[in-house]
Design a protein around this motif. Structure first.
Motif, PDB file in Angstrom:
ATOM      1  N   GLU A 109       0.831  -1.194   0.000  1.00  0.00           N
ATOM      2  CA  GLU A 109       0.000   0.000   0.000  1.00  0.00           C
ATOM      3  C   GLU A 109       0.872   1.253   0.000  1.00  0.00           C
ATOM      4  OE1 GLU A 109      -3.130   0.162  -0.372  1.00  0.00           O
ATOM      5  OE2 GLU A 109      -3.926  -1.818   0.134  1.00  0.00           O
ATOM      6  N   PHE A 110       1.929   1.229   0.773  1.00  0.00           N
ATOM      7  CA  PHE A 110       2.843   2.373   0.837  1.00  0.00           C
ATOM      8  C   PHE A 110       3.700   2.448  -0.431  1.00  0.00           C
ATOM      9  CE2 PHE A 110       1.754   1.385   5.184  1.00  0.00           C
ATOM     10  CZ  PHE A 110       1.590   2.626   5.770  1.00  0.00           C
ATOM     11  N   VAL A 111       4.092   1.296  -0.950  1.00  0.00           N
ATOM     12  CA  VAL A 111       4.879   1.279  -2.186  1.00  0.00           C
ATOM     13  C   VAL A 111       4.081   1.888  -3.322  1.00  0.00           C
ATOM     14  CG1 VAL A 111       6.020  -0.216  -3.867  1.00  0.00           C
ATOM     15  CG2 VAL A 111       6.203  -0.716  -1.424  1.00  0.00           C
ATOM     16  N   ALA A 189     -15.023  -2.932   6.993  1.00  0.00           N
ATOM     17  CA  ALA A 189     -14.733  -2.538   5.615  1.00  0.00           C
ATOM     18  C   ALA A 189     -14.510  -1.029   5.517  1.00  0.00           C
ATOM     19  CB  ALA A 189     -15.872  -2.967   4.699  1.00  0.00           C
ATOM     20  N   LEU A 190     -15.301  -0.249   6.252  1.00  0.00           N
ATOM     21  CA  LEU A 190     -15.140   1.207   6.240  1.00  0.00           C
ATOM     22  C   LEU A 190     -13.802   1.615   6.832  1.00  0.00           C
ATOM     23  CD1 LEU A 190     -16.337   4.024   5.759  1.00  0.00           C
ATOM     24  CD2 LEU A 190     -17.383   3.863   8.047  1.00  0.00           C
ATOM     25  N   LEU A 191     -13.413   1.005   7.940  1.00  0.00           N
ATOM     26  CA  LEU A 191     -12.138   1.336   8.574  1.00  0.00           C
ATOM     27  C   LEU A 191     -10.962   0.985   7.666  1.00  0.00           C
ATOM     28  CD1 LEU A 191     -12.782   0.209  12.266  1.00  0.00           C
ATOM     29  CD2 LEU A 191     -12.645   2.539  11.389  1.00  0.00           C
ATOM     30  N   VAL A 192     -11.021  -0.179   7.044  1.00  0.00           N
ATOM     31  CA  VAL A 192      -9.935  -0.584   6.140  1.00  0.00           C
ATOM     32  C   VAL A 192      -9.861   0.339   4.937  1.00  0.00           C
ATOM     33  CG1 VAL A 192      -9.133  -2.431   4.621  1.00  0.00           C
ATOM     34  CG2 VAL A 192      -9.985  -2.984   6.904  1.00  0.00           C
ATOM     35  N   ARG A 193     -11.032   0.748   4.413  1.00  0.00           N
ATOM     36  CA  ARG A 193     -11.048   1.669   3.272  1.00  0.00           C
ATOM     37  C   ARG A 193     -10.430   3.013   3.641  1.00  0.00           C
ATOM     38  NH1 ARG A 193     -10.997  -0.279  -0.719  1.00  0.00           N
ATOM     39  NH2 ARG A 193      -9.081   0.891  -0.787  1.00  0.00           N
ATOM     40  N   LEU A 194     -10.799   3.558   4.789  1.00  0.00           N
ATOM     41  CA  LEU A 194     -10.237   4.826   5.235  1.00  0.00           C
ATOM     42  C   LEU A 194      -8.747   4.693   5.529  1.00  0.00           C
ATOM     43  CD1 LEU A 194     -13.067   6.127   7.621  1.00  0.00           C
ATOM     44  CD2 LEU A 194     -12.524   6.923   5.314  1.00  0.00           C
ATOM     45  N   ALA A 195      -8.350   3.548   6.050  1.00  0.00           N
ATOM     46  CA  ALA A 195      -6.938   3.357   6.367  1.00  0.00           C
ATOM     47  C   ALA A 195      -6.085   3.335   5.105  1.00  0.00           C
ATOM     48  CB  ALA A 195      -6.745   2.062   7.161  1.00  0.00           C
ATOM     49  N   THR A 196      -6.503   2.583   4.102  1.00  0.00           N
ATOM     50  CA  THR A 196      -5.698   2.484   2.886  1.00  0.00           C
ATOM     51  C   THR A 196      -5.759   3.748   2.052  1.00  0.00           C
ATOM     52  OG1 THR A 196      -7.568   1.398   1.781  1.00  0.00           O
ATOM     53  CG2 THR A 196      -5.899  -0.030   2.762  1.00  0.00           C
ATOM     54  N   ASP A 197      -6.916   4.417   2.024  1.00  0.00           N
ATOM     55  CA  ASP A 197      -7.066   5.582   1.160  1.00  0.00           C
ATOM     56  C   ASP A 197      -6.536   6.863   1.790  1.00  0.00           C
ATOM     57  OD1 ASP A 197      -8.209   3.923  -0.651  1.00  0.00           O
ATOM     58  OD2 ASP A 197     -10.225   4.761  -0.544  1.00  0.00           O
ATOM     59  N   PHE A 198      -6.636   7.001   3.109  1.00  0.00           N
ATOM     60  CA  PHE A 198      -6.294   8.268   3.740  1.00  0.00           C
ATOM     61  C   PHE A 198      -5.201   8.156   4.798  1.00  0.00           C
ATOM     62  CE2 PHE A 198     -10.937   9.159   2.702  1.00  0.00           C
ATOM     63  CZ  PHE A 198     -10.615   9.741   1.491  1.00  0.00           C
ATOM     64  N   VAL A 199      -5.238   7.104   5.619  1.00  0.00           N
ATOM     65  CA  VAL A 199      -4.251   6.990   6.692  1.00  0.00           C
ATOM     66  C   VAL A 199      -2.865   6.706   6.122  1.00  0.00           C
ATOM     67  CG1 VAL A 199      -3.582   5.706   8.766  1.00  0.00           C
ATOM     68  CG2 VAL A 199      -5.987   6.277   8.370  1.00  0.00           C
ATOM     69  N   VAL A 200      -2.789   5.864   5.093  1.00  0.00           N
ATOM     70  CA  VAL A 200      -1.484   5.584   4.480  1.00  0.00           C
ATOM     71  C   VAL A 200      -0.842   6.863   3.939  1.00  0.00           C
ATOM     72  CG1 VAL A 200      -0.375   4.437   2.520  1.00  0.00           C
ATOM     73  CG2 VAL A 200      -1.923   3.156   3.993  1.00  0.00           C
ATOM     74  N   PRO A 201      -1.542   7.690   3.155  1.00  0.00           N
ATOM     75  CA  PRO A 201      -0.927   8.959   2.741  1.00  0.00           C
ATOM     76  C   PRO A 201      -0.597   9.878   3.909  1.00  0.00           C
ATOM     77  CG  PRO A 201      -2.818   8.457   1.369  1.00  0.00           C
ATOM     78  CD  PRO A 201      -2.835   7.489   2.495  1.00  0.00           C
ATOM     79  N   ALA A 202      -1.433   9.873   4.942  1.00  0.00           N
ATOM     80  CA  ALA A 202      -1.152  10.715   6.109  1.00  0.00           C
ATOM     81  C   ALA A 202       0.119  10.264   6.814  1.00  0.00           C
ATOM     82  CB  ALA A 202      -2.339  10.679   7.076  1.00  0.00           C
ATOM     83  N   MET A 203       0.330   8.967   6.925  1.00  0.00           N
ATOM     84  CA  MET A 203       1.560   8.456   7.544  1.00  0.00           C
ATOM     85  C   MET A 203       2.789   8.878   6.741  1.00  0.00           C
ATOM     86  SD  MET A 203       0.229   4.638   8.631  1.00  0.00           S
ATOM     87  CE  MET A 203       1.864   4.089   9.203  1.00  0.00           C
ATOM     88  N   ARG A 313      -6.470   5.121  -6.526  1.00  0.00           N
ATOM     89  CA  ARG A 313      -5.547   5.664  -5.525  1.00  0.00           C
ATOM     90  C   ARG A 313      -5.266   7.136  -5.773  1.00  0.00           C
ATOM     91  NH1 ARG A 313      -3.385   2.434  -1.924  1.00  0.00           N
ATOM     92  NH2 ARG A 313      -5.340   1.407  -2.478  1.00  0.00           N
ATOM     93  N   TYR A 314      -5.169   7.528  -7.023  1.00  0.00           N
ATOM     94  CA  TYR A 314      -5.039   8.956  -7.324  1.00  0.00           C
ATOM     95  C   TYR A 314      -6.285   9.714  -6.850  1.00  0.00           C
ATOM     96  CZ  TYR A 314      -0.762   9.192 -10.126  1.00  0.00           C
ATOM     97  OH  TYR A 314       0.541   9.204 -10.546  1.00  0.00           O
ATOM     98  N   TYR A 315      -7.447   9.106  -7.004  1.00  0.00           N
ATOM     99  CA  TYR A 315      -8.688   9.757  -6.586  1.00  0.00           C
ATOM    100  C   TYR A 315      -8.641  10.092  -5.102  1.00  0.00           C
ATOM    101  CZ  TYR A 315     -13.748  10.417  -5.952  1.00  0.00           C
ATOM    102  OH  TYR A 315     -14.991  10.916  -5.650  1.00  0.00           O
ATOM    103  N   SER A 316      -8.237   9.127  -4.285  1.00  0.00           N
ATOM    104  CA  SER A 316      -8.165   9.386  -2.844  1.00  0.00           C
ATOM    105  C   SER A 316      -7.085  10.408  -2.514  1.00  0.00           C
ATOM    106  CB  SER A 316      -7.895   8.076  -2.101  1.00  0.00           C
ATOM    107  OG  SER A 316      -6.643   7.524  -2.461  1.00  0.00           O
ATOM    108  N   LEU A 317      -5.947  10.376  -3.221  1.00  0.00           N
ATOM    109  CA  LEU A 317      -4.871  11.320  -2.952  1.00  0.00           C
ATOM    110  C   LEU A 317      -5.279  12.748  -3.309  1.00  0.00           C
ATOM    111  CD1 LEU A 317      -1.796   9.276  -4.249  1.00  0.00           C
ATOM    112  CD2 LEU A 317      -2.358   9.793  -1.872  1.00  0.00           C
ATOM    113  N   PHE A 318      -5.936  12.923  -4.446  1.00  0.00           N
ATOM    114  CA  PHE A 318      -6.352  14.267  -4.841  1.00  0.00           C
ATOM    115  C   PHE A 318      -7.452  14.801  -3.927  1.00  0.00           C
ATOM    116  CE2 PHE A 318      -4.140  13.521  -8.877  1.00  0.00           C
ATOM    117  CZ  PHE A 318      -3.556  14.769  -9.057  1.00  0.00           C
ATOM    118  N   LEU A 319      -8.384  13.939  -3.526  1.00  0.00           N
ATOM    119  CA  LEU A 319      -9.408  14.406  -2.597  1.00  0.00           C
ATOM    120  C   LEU A 319      -8.773  14.815  -1.270  1.00  0.00           C
ATOM    121  CD1 LEU A 319     -12.396  14.801  -1.789  1.00  0.00           C
ATOM    122  CD2 LEU A 319     -12.306  12.479  -0.876  1.00  0.00           C
ATOM    123  N   LEU A 320      -7.886  13.995  -0.753  1.00  0.00           N
ATOM    124  CA  LEU A 320      -7.240  14.310   0.521  1.00  0.00           C
ATOM    125  C   LEU A 320      -6.466  15.618   0.427  1.00  0.00           C
ATOM    126  CD1 LEU A 320      -6.746  13.272   3.399  1.00  0.00           C
ATOM    127  CD2 LEU A 320      -4.709  12.093   2.536  1.00  0.00           C
TER     128      LEU A 320
END
Length: 355
Positions: A109-111, A189-203, A313-320
């Motif tokens: 996910e980070f890669v 499922a919601l927590l995992v979605r938020l983690a991969t889409d938003f928490v990973v970029p935040a980290m 993944r770009y969609y989540s990054l641009f929204l964030l």
């Protein structure tokens, strides 16, 4: 009123096009490898192998006997124990492989985010650099999964082991637990979605651990909950559509590539049938042909997933980046400002900027 969750779609499309075109085989293959582990959140292609039976070499009905009794090999009397031991070993190996796949998926996910933010996409160096973050993400997912299992599994076990007879009464007692299980599954499922889409970029943006990443993201979610809710709705809808397309494409490719493998398998059957029957070697060759076919279908499916993996993944990054400039890894603000100048809604350089 302009919604960031809608505007980010065009940014994601432009960035995905800039990454994948012009076509570069290395980029596509590396993204296909990432797709095997992270998927697109849209579909998953799995192959279930049922090994419940045993293959006996030689003619049908012929017992399997070892010719060398002085080598302490299993005898017919001890064969059931050997099968039990083999099943236990196989189950343990399967669990370890699944666990390893899970850990690698968390690191990937980070890669993936690193490659999309700072192309070209690479695998080995980011994997080594992000292994610790991947372990933290995996530990979070494992804790969430274990907690969900306890919330649903413990009451179910108490009902089943509490002496309730099998029948309508048992089903009625399990119904509330089933409803709770559905709610828990949705929450997980919601927590995992938020983690991969938003928490990973935040980290990555804050250079922090998974808990600090969650704190950072939750503050943004509370402030921009309408945008996040709309994002989840749009993503779910697009995921269903993309999943259907990928499934249809995979089925088409599975039929397309089946012909050469069917011819090869048929040749093996005809050859060994002419020699007197299917021997152990024949079954081994057929198993190899089948495994190669499954690998070919899996590789084709992974390539089909490449555009979806990059886009979502770009969609989540641009929204964030639009809702929180402090977590902007793709210069979403610059893409927004450039819309008026370019009129195409894309990223200024046709792809994500290097950082």
């Amino acid at each position: 009123m302009s919604w960031h969750a809608i505007d980010a779609l065009d940014d994601a499309r432009s960035a995905t096009t800039g990454l994948l075109l012009p076509f570069d085989l290395g980029t596509w293959l590396r993204l296909a490898l990432l797709a095997v582990f992270v998927g697109a959140g849209a579909s998953s292609v799995s192959v279930n192998v049922n090994a419940g039976g045993a293959v006996t070499p030689g003619l049908p009905g012929a017992p399997f006997e070892f010719p060398f009794r002085d080598l302490s090999l299993p005898t017919p009397e001890t064969l059931p124990d050997v099968r039990t031991l083999a099943f236990g070993v196989a189950a343990a190996v399967a669990v370890l492989l699944a666990l390893a796949f899970w850990v690698v998926s968390a690191v990937m996910e980070f890669v993936l985010v690193t490659g999309l933010v700072d192309p070209p996409v690479r695998i080995r160096a980011p994997f080594r650099a992000q292994f610790g973050n991947g372990l933290r993400l995996w530990a979070f997912e494992a804790c969430v999964g274990l907690l969900a299992l306890l919330v649903v599994g413990v009451p179910a076990a108490l009902v089943v082991l509490g002496g309730v007879a099998v029948g309508p009464g048992l089903l009625l007692a399990l119904l509330p637990i089933l409803l709770v299980g559905v709610a828990v599954a949705f929450l997980v499922a919601l927590l995992v979605r938020l983690a991969t889409d938003f928490v990973v970029p935040a980290m990555l943006a804050e250079d922090c651990g998974v808990l600090d990443g969650w704190r950072r993201v939750l503050s943004t979610v509370r402030a921009e909950w309408e945008e996040i809710a709309l994002y989840l709705l749009v993503r779910l809808t697009l995921s269903a559509l993309v999943g259907a397309l990928v499934a249809a494409g995979t089925l088409f490719l599975a039929v397309l590539v089946a012909l050469p493998f069917a011819v090869l398998g048929g040749a093996v059957l005809v050859a060994f049938s002419a020699l007197g029957g299917l021997s152990l070697l024949a079954w081994t060759l057929l198993a190899v042909v089948g495994a190669c076919y499954l690998l070919a279908v899996a590789a084709a499916s992974a390539l089909l997933l490449v555009p979806a993996v990059a886009f979502f993944r770009y969609y989540s990054l641009f929204l964030l980046g639009r809702v929180d400039e402090g977590l902007d890894l793709v210069d979403a603000t610059r893409a927004t400002d450039g819309d008026a100048d370019r009129g195409d809604g894309g990223v200024g350089t046709g792809g994500p900027p290097a950082r």
